[in-house]
Scaffold this motif. Sequence first.
Motif, PDB file in Angstrom:
ATOM      1  N   ASP A 172     -17.945  -1.852 114.938  1.00  0.00           N
ATOM      2  CA  ASP A 172     -18.938  -1.394 113.969  1.00  0.00           C
ATOM      3  C   ASP A 172     -18.565   0.030 113.581  1.00  0.00           C
ATOM      4  O   ASP A 172     -18.935   0.998 114.256  1.00  0.00           O
ATOM      5  CB  ASP A 172     -20.327  -1.451 114.593  1.00  0.00           C
ATOM      6  CG  ASP A 172     -21.438  -1.009 113.647  1.00  0.00           C
ATOM      7  OD1 ASP A 172     -21.119  -0.494 112.554  1.00  0.00           O
ATOM      8  OD2 ASP A 172     -22.615  -1.158 114.015  1.00  0.00           O
ATOM      9  N   LEU A 173     -17.836   0.183 112.481  1.00  0.00           N
ATOM     10  CA  LEU A 173     -17.328   1.497 112.105  1.00  0.00           C
ATOM     11  C   LEU A 173     -18.441   2.473 111.761  1.00  0.00           C
ATOM     12  O   LEU A 173     -18.317   3.676 112.020  1.00  0.00           O
ATOM     13  CB  LEU A 173     -16.348   1.374 110.933  1.00  0.00           C
ATOM     14  CG  LEU A 173     -15.001   0.713 111.256  1.00  0.00           C
ATOM     15  CD1 LEU A 173     -14.113   0.669 110.010  1.00  0.00           C
ATOM     16  CD2 LEU A 173     -14.286   1.443 112.390  1.00  0.00           C
ATOM     17  N   ILE A 219     -19.283   9.124 116.211  1.00  0.00           N
ATOM     18  CA  ILE A 219     -19.102   9.455 117.632  1.00  0.00           C
ATOM     19  C   ILE A 219     -17.651   9.829 117.905  1.00  0.00           C
ATOM     20  O   ILE A 219     -17.362  10.759 118.669  1.00  0.00           O
ATOM     21  CB  ILE A 219     -19.546   8.273 118.510  1.00  0.00           C
ATOM     22  CG1 ILE A 219     -21.006   7.902 118.219  1.00  0.00           C
ATOM     23  CG2 ILE A 219     -19.380   8.616 119.994  1.00  0.00           C
ATOM     24  CD1 ILE A 219     -21.476   6.668 118.950  1.00  0.00           C
ATOM     25  N   LEU A 220     -16.720   9.100 117.286  1.00  0.00           N
ATOM     26  CA  LEU A 220     -15.309   9.405 117.473  1.00  0.00           C
ATOM     27  C   LEU A 220     -14.977  10.808 116.990  1.00  0.00           C
ATOM     28  O   LEU A 220     -14.225  11.550 117.651  1.00  0.00           O
ATOM     29  CB  LEU A 220     -14.444   8.377 116.738  1.00  0.00           C
ATOM     30  CG  LEU A 220     -14.484   6.941 117.268  1.00  0.00           C
ATOM     31  CD1 LEU A 220     -13.761   6.015 116.308  1.00  0.00           C
ATOM     32  CD2 LEU A 220     -13.874   6.859 118.658  1.00  0.00           C
ATOM     33  N   VAL A 221     -15.503  11.197 115.840  1.00  0.00           N
ATOM     34  CA  VAL A 221     -15.214  12.531 115.292  1.00  0.00           C
ATOM     35  C   VAL A 221     -15.697  13.614 116.250  1.00  0.00           C
ATOM     36  O   VAL A 221     -14.952  14.543 116.595  1.00  0.00           O
ATOM     37  CB  VAL A 221     -15.859  12.697 113.904  1.00  0.00           C
ATOM     38  CG1 VAL A 221     -15.885  14.162 113.488  1.00  0.00           C
ATOM     39  CG2 VAL A 221     -15.106  11.895 112.870  1.00  0.00           C
ATOM     40  N   ARG A 222     -16.934  13.507 116.674  1.00  0.00           N
ATOM     41  CA  ARG A 222     -17.470  14.531 117.580  1.00  0.00           C
ATOM     42  C   ARG A 222     -16.792  14.474 118.942  1.00  0.00           C
ATOM     43  O   ARG A 222     -16.586  15.512 119.583  1.00  0.00           O
ATOM     44  CB  ARG A 222     -18.980  14.349 117.714  1.00  0.00           C
ATOM     45  CG  ARG A 222     -19.741  14.661 116.420  1.00  0.00           C
ATOM     46  CD  ARG A 222     -21.244  14.477 116.590  1.00  0.00           C
ATOM     47  NE  ARG A 222     -21.981  14.913 115.421  1.00  0.00           N
ATOM     48  CZ  ARG A 222     -22.253  14.157 114.371  1.00  0.00           C
ATOM     49  NH1 ARG A 222     -21.827  12.886 114.347  1.00  0.00           N
ATOM     50  NH2 ARG A 222     -22.916  14.631 113.342  1.00  0.00           N
ATOM     51  N   ASP A 268      -9.536   7.084 106.699  1.00  0.00           N
ATOM     52  CA  ASP A 268     -10.344   7.633 105.608  1.00  0.00           C
ATOM     53  C   ASP A 268     -11.728   8.044 106.106  1.00  0.00           C
ATOM     54  O   ASP A 268     -12.250   9.115 105.743  1.00  0.00           O
ATOM     55  CB  ASP A 268     -10.492   6.607 104.485  1.00  0.00           C
ATOM     56  CG  ASP A 268      -9.198   6.382 103.723  1.00  0.00           C
ATOM     57  OD1 ASP A 268      -8.250   7.167 103.922  1.00  0.00           O
ATOM     58  OD2 ASP A 268      -9.140   5.408 102.928  1.00  0.00           O
ATOM     59  N   GLY A 269     -12.330   7.214 106.942  1.00  0.00           N
ATOM     60  CA  GLY A 269     -13.665   7.519 107.443  1.00  0.00           C
ATOM     61  C   GLY A 269     -13.689   8.741 108.329  1.00  0.00           C
ATOM     62  O   GLY A 269     -14.568   9.612 108.196  1.00  0.00           O
ATOM     63  N   ALA A 313     -15.052  14.399 109.305  1.00  0.00           N
ATOM     64  CA  ALA A 313     -14.623  15.680 109.872  1.00  0.00           C
ATOM     65  C   ALA A 313     -14.651  16.779 108.824  1.00  0.00           C
ATOM     66  O   ALA A 313     -15.005  17.931 109.112  1.00  0.00           O
ATOM     67  CB  ALA A 313     -13.228  15.542 110.475  1.00  0.00           C
ATOM     68  N   ASP A 314     -14.273  16.434 107.610  1.00  0.00           N
ATOM     69  CA  ASP A 314     -14.282  17.417 106.530  1.00  0.00           C
ATOM     70  C   ASP A 314     -15.711  17.907 106.263  1.00  0.00           C
ATOM     71  O   ASP A 314     -15.934  19.076 105.940  1.00  0.00           O
ATOM     72  CB  ASP A 314     -13.683  16.804 105.276  1.00  0.00           C
ATOM     73  CG  ASP A 314     -13.271  17.847 104.256  1.00  0.00           C
ATOM     74  OD1 ASP A 314     -12.652  18.852 104.668  1.00  0.00           O
ATOM     75  OD2 ASP A 314     -13.570  17.668 103.067  1.00  0.00           O
ATOM     76  N   GLU A 315     -16.676  17.011 106.402  1.00  0.00           N
ATOM     77  CA  GLU A 315     -18.074  17.375 106.165  1.00  0.00           C
ATOM     78  C   GLU A 315     -18.671  18.168 107.331  1.00  0.00           C
ATOM     79  O   GLU A 315     -19.501  19.062 107.125  1.00  0.00           O
ATOM     80  CB  GLU A 315     -18.909  16.114 105.948  1.00  0.00           C
ATOM     81  CG  GLU A 315     -18.562  15.338 104.690  1.00  0.00           C
ATOM     82  CD  GLU A 315     -19.271  13.986 104.633  1.00  0.00           C
ATOM     83  OE1 GLU A 315     -19.890  13.608 105.661  1.00  0.00           O
ATOM     84  OE2 GLU A 315     -19.191  13.311 103.588  1.00  0.00           O
TER      85      GLU A 315
END
Length: 469
Positions: free
Chosen positions: A251-252, A258-261, A289-290, A295-297
């Motif tokens: 479930d992306l 969670i992966l980004v943080r 892309d996700g 991360a950019d935001e």
Amino acid sequence: MRNVVGGIEIGEGVGREVEDPATLEIVDTVDVFTSKQVDLAVRAARAAFPKWAASSDERRRVLSACSAVLTAHEDELAELLSREQGKPLAQASSELRGSQKILDWYADLEDSEAVLRDAPGERIVTRHLPIGVVGIITPWNFPITILGMKLWASLRAGNTVVVKPASTTPLSTLRMVQVLSEVVPAGVINTVTGSGAVGGELASHPLVDKVSFTGSTGVGREVMTAAAPGLKRLTLELGGNDPAILLDDVDLAHALPILVRGAFHNAGQVCQAIKRVFVPRRLEKDVVDGLTTLADELYVVGRGLTDGVTMGPVNNQSQKDSVTRLVDDARSRGALVHEVGTRVGDDPGYFLQPTILSGVEASWPIAAEEQFGPALPIIVYDDLDRTIDELNSGEFGLDGSVWGRDVDRAIDLSLRLHVGQSFVNTHAGPPDPEIPFGGVKASGFGRELGAQGLAEASQLRVLKVQRTA
């Protein structure tokens, strides 16, 4: 800033400069201890041990008083931590509160004994008793949290301690021990500062009964060697190269935030950080892309004391050089490098932007080594079983996570990973005082936190009573 030994502040505080990794300005200076000063600190801890070990109720009272002192000094300590480590002020405050949460849990923990046999003729129980003097050696990424994981269990168990903080982040530890000295008996908590050689002196000292170390695997081996002649008890929390494995039914929408943080918190300088993401080939573009968009935001990079900053610099030049080397190597091999986030301010420090790398092979250094910084490689897999086998052949074994909607399948796969902690549809998180933590293989041994952490800070005593009437 001066050390505390035997309840007294000693030294001149002039030996080694501690810089702000964002501005490169000098925050303060600390002493580089000699062997004689290390010996003085250990002997102070040894002298304080019998009385401290004797009363469990008194220890709980003192730990509760420590909690009140830390609350009163939170703002001061958080700013000092941010300045020497680089992390945003809000995260420094959170780190202090996390350590205090561990403290409160151990302060509330009541003594217990396990009854092995209670028969008409005999009674056999086990109890946990203090070990003696514990040498605590802490790293620079979470100076206060990791100290708390070691310190509060050691004190609750009845040990006295000598703390050696990392040479780039000693100030918040020293100041914390200074203010705790208002309520902690003299000699129960002592500090020593200096280079790695000072840690070696502490680990090898004949009056130190246990050493608890968090840091790199290489230095962990040196600590183990130094402690070996005295057959000291050891807890080693060492390196990690945590994988996150995304399954084909992931479930992306749930996983990506969670992966980004999990990858970029504290500029990626987290032993439990997600350091590589494995994705099915058909999901590679969606994942890259996700993650890049999120991360950019999320990340505004700058000095930790600047409002709105969500990522500070890495802590030191060596770490910046190491991460840069790994990213440049991957770029030279053909990886696509996506630098994201916003940079604010013009401070000259050790800044790196959050970086996501795609087109990476699992054998490349950026994926095979622990980068310990804000660089996240995305690795495509076609054969899940082969991927897990290859991960298990690596040297590290701290954490691993598996992500998928079929939870039973994800659990089965996560349990195949040779790690100390396995996660499904989440990854690590702040230390929880109730949950034991530690690694396997080159990620170390022993456990901290929870009842198991208290047991590791104690020695097991069997008491057998024969009834004669």
